[in-house]
Write an enzyme that holds these catalytic residues in place. Structure first.
Site, PDB file in Angstrom:
ATOM      1  N   ALA A  74       0.528 -59.992 -24.505  1.00 32.17           N
ATOM      2  CA  ALA A  74       0.595 -60.442 -25.639  1.00 32.17           C
ATOM      3  C   ALA A  74      -0.265 -59.547 -26.628  1.00 32.17           C
ATOM      4  O   ALA A  74      -1.291 -58.911 -26.234  1.00 32.17           O
ATOM      5  CB  ALA A  74       0.099 -61.890 -25.919  1.00 32.17           C
ATOM      6  N   GLU A 123      -5.330 -61.935 -17.998  1.00 33.25           N
ATOM      7  CA  GLU A 123      -5.904 -62.939 -19.212  1.00 33.25           C
ATOM      8  C   GLU A 123      -7.444 -63.268 -18.776  1.00 33.25           C
ATOM      9  O   GLU A 123      -7.883 -63.619 -19.889  1.00 33.25           O
ATOM     10  CB  GLU A 123      -4.956 -63.943 -19.150  1.00 33.25           C
ATOM     11  CG  GLU A 123      -3.462 -63.813 -19.968  1.00 33.25           C
ATOM     12  CD  GLU A 123      -2.387 -63.550 -18.798  1.00 33.25           C
ATOM     13  OE1 GLU A 123      -2.682 -63.109 -17.899  1.00 33.25           O
ATOM     14  OE2 GLU A 123      -1.185 -63.575 -19.178  1.00 33.25           O
ATOM     15  N   GLU A 146       5.160 -62.130 -17.671  1.00 33.62           N
ATOM     16  CA  GLU A 146       5.938 -63.386 -17.840  1.00 33.62           C
ATOM     17  C   GLU A 146       7.019 -63.105 -18.434  1.00 33.62           C
ATOM     18  O   GLU A 146       8.067 -63.836 -18.039  1.00 33.62           O
ATOM     19  CB  GLU A 146       4.752 -64.373 -18.801  1.00 33.62           C
ATOM     20  CG  GLU A 146       3.604 -64.499 -17.936  1.00 33.62           C
ATOM     21  CD  GLU A 146       2.567 -65.261 -18.795  1.00 33.62           C
ATOM     22  OE1 GLU A 146       2.039 -64.447 -19.898  1.00 33.62           O
ATOM     23  OE2 GLU A 146       2.126 -66.402 -18.631  1.00 33.62           O
ATOM     24  N   GLY A 205       1.516 -61.395 -20.768  1.00 33.44           N
ATOM     25  CA  GLY A 205       2.938 -61.872 -21.317  1.00 33.44           C
ATOM     26  C   GLY A 205       3.929 -60.937 -20.852  1.00 33.44           C
ATOM     27  O   GLY A 205       5.172 -61.371 -20.884  1.00 33.44           O
TER      28      GLY A 205
HETATM   29  C1  HXC Z   1      -2.648 -55.252 -28.376  1.00 31.47           C
HETATM   30  C2  HXC Z   1      -2.908 -53.298 -26.916  1.00 31.47           C
HETATM   31  C3  HXC Z   1      -2.647 -53.850 -25.648  1.00 31.47           C
HETATM   32  C4  HXC Z   1      -2.433 -55.421 -26.019  1.00 31.47           C
HETATM   33  C5  HXC Z   1      -2.884 -52.164 -25.239  1.00 31.47           C
HETATM   34  N1  HXC Z   1      -2.714 -51.915 -26.466  1.00 31.47           N
HETATM   35  N2  HXC Z   1      -2.588 -53.271 -24.599  1.00 31.47           N
HETATM   36  N3  HXC Z   1      -3.034 -53.729 -28.286  1.00 31.47           N
HETATM   37  N4  HXC Z   1      -2.493 -56.002 -27.248  1.00 31.47           N
HETATM   38  N5  HXC Z   1      -2.072 -56.434 -25.022  1.00 31.47           N
HETATM   39  C6  HXC Z   1      -3.039 -50.814 -27.315  1.00 31.47           C
HETATM   40  C7  HXC Z   1      -4.406 -50.404 -27.177  1.00 31.47           C
HETATM   41  O1  HXC Z   1      -5.473 -51.055 -27.836  1.00 31.47           O
HETATM   42  C8  HXC Z   1      -4.340 -48.878 -27.618  1.00 31.47           C
HETATM   43  O2  HXC Z   1      -4.249 -48.791 -29.077  1.00 31.47           O
HETATM   44  C9  HXC Z   1      -2.913 -48.482 -27.311  1.00 31.47           C
HETATM   45  O3  HXC Z   1      -2.088 -49.811 -26.825  1.00 31.47           O
HETATM   46  C10 HXC Z   1      -2.928 -47.834 -26.039  1.00 31.47           C
HETATM   47  O4  HXC Z   1      -3.783 -48.542 -24.988  1.00 31.47           O
HETATM   48  P1  HXC Z   1      -4.879 -48.065 -24.005  1.00 31.47           P
HETATM   49  O5  HXC Z   1      -5.502 -48.992 -23.680  1.00 31.47           O
HETATM   50  O6  HXC Z   1      -5.479 -46.765 -24.927  1.00 31.47           O
HETATM   51  O7  HXC Z   1      -3.956 -47.428 -23.101  1.00 31.47           O
HETATM   52  P2  HXC Z   1      -4.637 -46.937 -21.333  1.00 31.47           P
HETATM   53  O8  HXC Z   1      -6.086 -46.582 -21.365  1.00 31.47           O
HETATM   54  O9  HXC Z   1      -3.698 -46.225 -20.682  1.00 31.47           O
HETATM   55  O10 HXC Z   1      -4.799 -48.684 -20.878  1.00 31.47           O
HETATM   56  C11 HXC Z   1      -3.496 -49.309 -20.372  1.00 31.47           C
HETATM   57  C12 HXC Z   1      -3.846 -50.498 -20.206  1.00 31.47           C
HETATM   58  C13 HXC Z   1      -4.870 -51.219 -21.233  1.00 31.47           C
HETATM   59  C14 HXC Z   1      -4.439 -50.823 -18.824  1.00 31.47           C
HETATM   60  C15 HXC Z   1      -2.331 -51.553 -20.450  1.00 31.47           C
HETATM   61  O11 HXC Z   1      -3.953 -51.008 -22.529  1.00 31.47           O
HETATM   62  C16 HXC Z   1      -4.890 -52.541 -21.173  1.00 31.47           C
HETATM   63  O12 HXC Z   1      -5.694 -53.113 -20.392  1.00 31.47           O
HETATM   64  N6  HXC Z   1      -4.199 -53.517 -21.909  1.00 31.47           N
HETATM   65  C17 HXC Z   1      -4.507 -54.822 -22.166  1.00 31.47           C
HETATM   66  C18 HXC Z   1      -3.681 -55.602 -21.204  1.00 31.47           C
HETATM   67  C19 HXC Z   1      -3.976 -57.280 -21.210  1.00 31.47           C
HETATM   68  O13 HXC Z   1      -5.093 -57.717 -21.132  1.00 31.47           O
HETATM   69  N7  HXC Z   1      -2.828 -57.750 -21.200  1.00 31.47           N
HETATM   70  C20 HXC Z   1      -3.157 -59.303 -21.261  1.00 31.47           C
HETATM   71  C21 HXC Z   1      -2.826 -59.794 -22.666  1.00 31.47           C
HETATM   72  S1  HXC Z   1      -3.041 -61.699 -22.989  1.00 31.47           S
HETATM   73  P3  HXC Z   1      -5.327 -48.077 -29.991  1.00 31.47           P
HETATM   74  O14 HXC Z   1      -4.942 -48.467 -31.323  1.00 31.47           O
HETATM   75  O15 HXC Z   1      -6.737 -48.274 -29.626  1.00 31.47           O
HETATM   76  O16 HXC Z   1      -4.636 -46.670 -29.575  1.00 31.47           O
HETATM   77  C22 HXC Z   1      -1.489 -62.160 -22.793  1.00 31.47           C
HETATM   78  C23 HXC Z   1      -1.254 -63.732 -23.113  1.00 31.47           C
HETATM   79  C24 HXC Z   1       0.115 -64.119 -22.526  1.00 31.47           C
HETATM   80  O17 HXC Z   1      -0.578 -61.499 -22.514  1.00 31.47           O
HETATM   81  C25 HXC Z   1       0.175 -65.534 -23.060  1.00 31.47           C
HETATM   82  C26 HXC Z   1       1.072 -65.723 -24.111  1.00 31.47           C
HETATM   83  C27 HXC Z   1       1.044 -67.059 -24.807  1.00 31.47           C
END
Ligand code: HXC
Length: 258
Positions: A65, A132, A112, A109
């Site tokens: 998400a 998460e 999921e 997400g």
């Molecule tokens: C918003 C995101 C994002 C996310 C990546 N980006 N994941 N933006 N939400 N979930 C953005 C980064 O901010 C960055 O933008 C660009 O995408 C590239 O990501 P990087 O981090 O620079 O890439 P990398 O170093 O290759 O790392 C990849 C990654 C990392 C390991 C996937 O991005 C990451 O850990 N992402 C978050 C994963 C996460 O925690 N997901 C769960 C979310 S909570 P900029 O602008 O800085 O270039 C969830 C809840 C679900 O999903 C429930 C719903 C109700």
């Protein structure tokens, strides 16, 4: 309808839906999930579509998400909006088969969303996770429920508590994905599987979906009864007559969804 966060192509009776927010690794925001649930409902109604493939980019199916969009929301905001509940439930109600073709990250997400599809074909580059916990929250659209049913308590706890990623080989061993293919072959393999499904009787493919999904929702006894009745019911279709006649006449069946 024109979409901004997804791309939809229909070819050979397969709707290919690509998540398209490359700047955020296909992070799921409200717009994307609204567009995706609308496109899937459209595909479900469209007579030219018999199977659906959902995919992302080479680097990410979806990285979860959208954290930027969520970060400042209050409990009341997310409760009141039923954050992503309505869209994920709508995706779960699609009756045509949906294959998730996953390359790169399928996190939070994203994992999921892949699990709400009917099965997952993974590239050897795929990485699944429920990170998460690192954000001070828990999975919200199936990561503690669907994942546990798919891979069992021990691995689901491990994934949800440590936030570690699972690679494609582990995901296949654990039963999260149906097959792993070289990344370069992901789309051809997923589209071939979808075209294969598109050749079948749609009454039968929809019934398979209902019956397999029923196994998650009910007792074995009730599930077996549902399956038996579904099997019996298909003898009321022309496609059953055609399928069995075609076998006996050693020819390809021509199903008409009747
Ligand atoms: C918003 C995101 C994002 C996310 C990546 N980006 N994941 N933006 N939400 N979930 C953005 C980064 O901010 C960055 O933008 C660009 O995408 C590239 O990501 P990087 O981090 O620079 O890439 P990398 O170093 O290759 O790392 C990849 C990654 C990392 C390991 C996937 O991005 C990451 O850990 N992402 C978050 C994963 C996460 O925690 N997901 C769960 C979310 S909570 P900029 O602008 O800085 O270039 C969830 C809840 C679900 O999903 C429930 C719903 C109700």
């Amino acid at each position: 309808m024109a979409y901004e966060t997804i791309i939809v192509d229909i070819e050979d009776e397969v709707a290919l839906i690509r998540l398209n927010r490359p700047e955020a690794l296909n992070a799921l925001n409200a717009q994307l999930l609204d567009e995706l649930s609308a496109a899937l409902a459209d595909a479900d109604r469209n007579d030219k579509v018999r199977c659906i493939v959902l995919t992302g980019s080479e680097k990410a199916f979806a990285a979860g998400a959208d954290i930027k969009e969520m970060s400042t929301k209050s409990y009341v905001d997310v409760y009141d909006a039923d954050l992503f509940g309505a869209q994920i439930d709508a995706i779960g109600r699609v009756r045509k088969p949906i294959i998730a073709a996953v390359s790169g990250y399928a996190l939070g997400g994203g994992c999921e969303l892949a699990m709400v599809c009917d099965f997952i074909i993974a590239a050897d580059t795929a990485k699944f996770g429920q990170p998460e916990i690192n954000l001070g929250v828990v999975a919200g659209i199936g990561g503690t429920q669907r994942l546990t049913r798919l891979i069992g308590k021990s691995k689901a706890m491990d994934m949800n508590l440590t936030g570690r990623f699972m690679d494609a080989a582990e995901a296949e061993r654990a039963g999260l994905v149906s097959r792993v293919v070289p990344a370069a072959k992901l789309m051809s393999e997923a589209m071939a599987a979808a075209r294969k499904i598109a050749e079948k009787s749609q009454i039968a493919t929809k019934t398979v979906k209902e019956a397999v999904n029923r196994s998650y929702e009910t007792t074995l006894r009730e599930g077996l009864l549902f399956e038996r009745r579904a099997f019996h019911a298909l003898f009321a279709t022309e496609d059953q007559k055609e399928g069995m006649a075609a076998f006996l006449e050693k020819r390809e069946a021509q199903f008409r969804d009747r």
